[in-house]
Each structure stands twice: as C-alpha cells, then as structure tokens.
Design a protein around this motif. Structure first.
Motif, short mmCIF file in Angstrom:
data_model
loop_
_atom_site.label_atom_id
_atom_site.label_comp_id
_atom_site.label_asym_id
_atom_site.label_seq_id
_atom_site.Cartn_x
_atom_site.Cartn_y
_atom_site.Cartn_z
N HIS A 77 0.87 -1.21 0.00
CA HIS A 77 0.00 0.00 0.00
C HIS A 77 0.89 1.24 0.00
O HIS A 77 1.49 1.58 1.02
CB HIS A 77 -0.90 -0.03 1.25
CG HIS A 77 -1.82 1.16 1.40
ND1 HIS A 77 -3.13 1.04 1.83
CD2 HIS A 77 -1.62 2.49 1.21
CE1 HIS A 77 -3.68 2.24 1.89
NE2 HIS A 77 -2.78 3.15 1.53
N HIS A 79 1.44 5.40 -2.02
CA HIS A 79 1.05 6.47 -2.96
C HIS A 79 2.38 7.09 -3.42
O HIS A 79 2.65 8.26 -3.17
CB HIS A 79 0.21 7.52 -2.25
CG HIS A 79 -0.96 6.99 -1.47
ND1 HIS A 79 -2.27 7.19 -1.86
CD2 HIS A 79 -1.04 6.27 -0.31
CE1 HIS A 79 -3.09 6.63 -0.96
NE2 HIS A 79 -2.36 6.07 -0.02
N HIS A 247 -9.23 1.85 1.40
CA HIS A 247 -8.91 2.60 2.61
C HIS A 247 -10.14 2.58 3.51
O HIS A 247 -11.20 3.05 3.09
CB HIS A 247 -8.62 4.07 2.27
CG HIS A 247 -7.27 4.34 1.70
ND1 HIS A 247 -6.93 4.03 0.41
CD2 HIS A 247 -6.17 4.91 2.25
CE1 HIS A 247 -5.67 4.41 0.20
NE2 HIS A 247 -5.20 4.95 1.29
N HIS A 270 -5.63 0.40 6.66
CA HIS A 270 -5.63 1.41 7.73
C HIS A 270 -6.12 0.78 9.02
O HIS A 270 -5.34 0.38 9.84
CB HIS A 270 -6.47 2.66 7.40
CG HIS A 270 -5.69 3.72 6.72
ND1 HIS A 270 -4.72 4.46 7.33
CD2 HIS A 270 -5.74 4.17 5.44
CE1 HIS A 270 -4.20 5.32 6.47
NE2 HIS A 270 -4.78 5.16 5.31
N ASP A 321 2.33 2.87 3.33
CA ASP A 321 1.44 3.98 2.99
C ASP A 321 2.24 5.19 2.49
O ASP A 321 1.75 6.32 2.57
CB ASP A 321 0.56 4.36 4.19
CG ASP A 321 -0.66 5.18 3.81
OD1 ASP A 321 -1.02 5.21 2.62
OD2 ASP A 321 -1.27 5.79 4.71
FE FE Z 1 -3.08 5.21 1.76
#
Ligand code: FE
Ligand code: NIG
Length: 411
Positions: A77, A79, A247, A270, A321
């Motif tokens: 996970h 970005h 998410h 999360h 993340d």
């Molecule tokens: Fe995220």
C-alpha cells in the motif's frame, strides 16, 4: 546465464516450504536455515542449502560475511507517485491542527491534486522513479502504487501511466491501483453525484480500456466517501474486472471494513478505528487486514489493533502507505521497528507482515515474499548481525549491506 552464489550466510529467514499466507500463531514462527548458501540464476532463486553442500563453482561468488539473507520487502500500500512534499502541513499539525481540519481547508489530498495536475508526466515519472530507487535500496522488492492525486480524467490517467512506466523499468514487482475516489475535488463539492459519475462512467472505462489498473480503491471514511457511495463505486469497478483494495476505518469506524468484505476486497487497509465486530467479520472472510503504522505514528492517531487481530487468529499485512500527507517514508526497516514497538508485535510477526503476507495482499505471493526455488531473486543481505530480532530491536541503524531485485544488485 548469470549466476551469483552467496556463501557463508549466517541465517536465511523466510524460507517458504509452501506455507503461503500466515495467520495467528503461525505469524511468529520463522523457518530458517543456519550457515547456508544461496544461488541466484538470472532473475530467480535457483537453489539454497547448508554450507556443507555449497557448490564449488558459480559465475560470481560473494562472501556473505555472516550476514542474514531475507526476502525483499513487499509493500502492499503506497502512494509513491506525487508531485510535491507537504512539510508545511506537518508544521501546522505540530502546532495543533488536525489532518481533517487541514483537509477541510483545501489542504491535504486536494492540495496534492492541484500541484499534480500542473506537473508534466515526465517530471512525475522522474521523481517517482527516484523514490522507487531509494526504497529498493532499503530492501523493497514488490510495491503497490495508487493513483488518487489526479481527481480528473486526464490526471488520473497521467498518474496511472507513470505507474505503468515504473512497471516497465522491470526491476521491482509493481501493482497499480486506481484511487479516483480519494477525495471529492473542490469544484464538485456541491455536486458529489457528478464526481461519482465521472469516476464510474468516464475514468473506469478508459482505465480498463488501456489496462492501466490491477485494483480499485476508495477512501471510505468520515469526510470522504460514504459506505453507500463505496458500494456503488466498487460495483462499477467489478464490472471492469477490478478487485478492491480499500482505505477503511482510518478516521472513524463507519462500516468500511464490512463493505470491503462484502465486495470481496483483497485487502482493507488502515483500520485504526476498528473493534471486535470488524475482527469477527474479517475472520469469516478472505479479505486481508492491512495496517499502516507509520500513518498512526506520523498523524499521532491510534494504532490499529494488530495485536488483537493476530491473537484472534487473523493474518495481517503491514505496509508503508508512503505518501506526502500521512507517511512521508517508505523505509520498511524503520516501519518494522515502529510496528513492533507500538503495536506489541514480535519481530517475526512484523517480518512476515512485510514479506509473505504483504505479497498476498497484492497477489504477488507466487513470485515474491519468501525464499523458494523459482521465486524472483528479490533478496536482502544484512551486515553481520546476530538475528532478525536484533534487526528490529536495534532500530534506526542501517543493517542492510546489499540488495538484489530480480537478480540485479541495487547498491
Ligand atoms: Fe493510503
Ligand atoms: O492512506 N487516507 C487517505 N489517503 C492517504 C493520505 C493521502 C494524503 O494525505 O495525501 C493515506 O493515509
């Protein structure tokens, strides 16, 4: 045929023996081999064994000098593609503003989207590639990367094309996730329905057409997308063959876990705001709970109840993340220390959560996440340290000596 033989390995951790996804107590049991060798051939693990059986010859021989060999990390996970950091928000949060207050004032995701919309594709590619090189040098061999800072048809496509170019560089194993439903853009604030339709009727068909995504994500949380909206979005994604990785439950316990499970999500991620009901529902499903401890650390919000999850018999994945707002770091060794310490997880549990279970959370477990003949040669060699436990315990120091991804040395 390129062959590299590692000799004099103190311990190989993460041997496979066909175990696959690890749950509950199994998460703390490592399969190891002491005083060993390992042979890479081209981009694969060819063989390994105890030093008594070390092959006499190989094209290239490396003395491991009593280091440990581990499978490279599988970060399920991130970005990783973004246009600019947000250190100003960090200072605002330290002064006392919350993540949600910053977002409500047009900061946060919407700020990242405004900058990304103006950044050319090449520039985005270059910055993402340099982040990728950095995390590979820290041992990451497989990584999932999301869109979600585009929030317009063209910019979401631009992000996904950057991810495709990263895939084409051919080293780390990469999975792409479409996250058009990351936030409602400011110009759609009074007409949410139009933005949902833009995702479902314009973004999804074009993304499917160009084969740009492996998964679909929705930020199903308070102040972002509701459970009802998430349902509609995931149903639309399913029509284009995109399985969900969502998410959920970062800011509130609002049904995100249940909606993910109901739509056969590969993972729900999360989970900071998660209770016994959600753990029960996860136990009855195949959906993998993925926790993101550096987000809790960085935002100073509660940690997900990972200890309770494992004690209840669940298997968990842990991911970085990596993103400019809630976790500006893709450093997995540091993450392992934070996760172990703050969530009371054993070093072996965090190790499996960032290797084989992370691989399962991005469906890369047939190629990565453990040491097995025929899997990708995605390997970490540490300095001369006594054990995996030591690596997690002696936090903040670099214990990684060398890294190979798909058989290629990284540093
Ligand atoms: Fe995220
Ligand atoms: O996973 N929570 C939603 N998305 C990201 C943060 C995005 C941002 O703040 O830029 C996350 O934490």
């Amino acid at each position: 045929m390129a062959e590299t033989l590692l000799r004099n390995i103190r311990t190989i951790y993460g041997l496979d023996e066909g175990r696959g996804f690890l749950k509950g107590r199994e998460m703390s049991r490592t399969i190891e081999m002491h005083h060993a060798w390992l042979l890479m051939r081209n981009d694969e693990i060819a063989d390994y064994g105890p030093m008594e059986t070390v092959p006499e010859r190989a094209e290239k021989i490396i003395d491991a000098q009593n280091g440990l060999v581990l499978p490279a990390w599988c970060d399920s996970h991130t970005h990783l593609v973004f246009a600019a950091p947000r250190e100003r928000e960090y200072a605002d949060r330290i002064r006392g503003l919350s993540y949600e207050e910053i977002a409500a004032n047009g900061g946060g995701i919407l700020h990242s989207a405004r900058v990304l919309q103006e950044t050319p594709e090449d520039e985005l590619f270059q910055s993402a590639y340099s982040r990728l090189e950095n995390v590979m040098a820290l041992g990451t061999g497989a990584i999932e990367i999301k869109s979600g800072y585009g929030l317009s048809v063209e910019s979401e496509l631009k992000m996904l094309r950057v991810i495709r170019r990263l895939k084409e560089t051919g080293t780390a194993l990469i999975k792409a996730t479409f996250l058009g439903a990351h936030a409602v853009p400011a110009e759609y604030r009074e007409k949410r329905e139009s933005y949902l339709r833009l995702i479902m009727e314009e973004m999804l068909p074009r993304i499917a057409d160009e084969g740009l995504a492996d998964y679909m994500d929705v930020f199903c949380d308070q102040g972002f997308f509701t459970v009802k909206e998430t349902e509609r979005l995931l149903e639309a994604g399913a029509r284009y063959g995109l399985a969900p990785k969502i998410h959920a439950n970062e800011l509130a316990n609002s049904g995100g876990v249940q909606v993910g499970i109901a739509h056969q999500a590969i993972s729900v991620d999360h989970l900071e705001m998660t209770g016994p009901e959600e753990i029960k529902a996860l136990l009855q499903s195949k959906t993998i709970p993925t926790v993101l401890p550096s987000c809790s650390f960085f935002l100073r919000i509660p940690f997900a109840p990972a200890r309770q999850m494992i004690d209840a018999g669940l298997g968990i994945a842990i991911a970085s993340d990596y993103n400019p707002g809630t976790s500006p770091s893709g450093n997995i060794p540091l993450l392992m220390a934070i996760a172990s310490h703050q969530m009371r997880l054993l070093p072996a549990e965090v190790f499996h959560a960032v290797t084989i279970n992370g691989a399962c959370a991005m469906q890369a477990n047939h190629q990565a996440g453990s040491i097995a003949r025929g899997k990708k040669a995605n390997l970490i060699l540490t300095t001369d340290i006594p054990s995996l436990d030591y690596m997690v315990y002696a936090f903040g120091q670099n214990h990684i000596a060398r890294v190979w991804i798909a058989g290629k040395e990284m540093k």
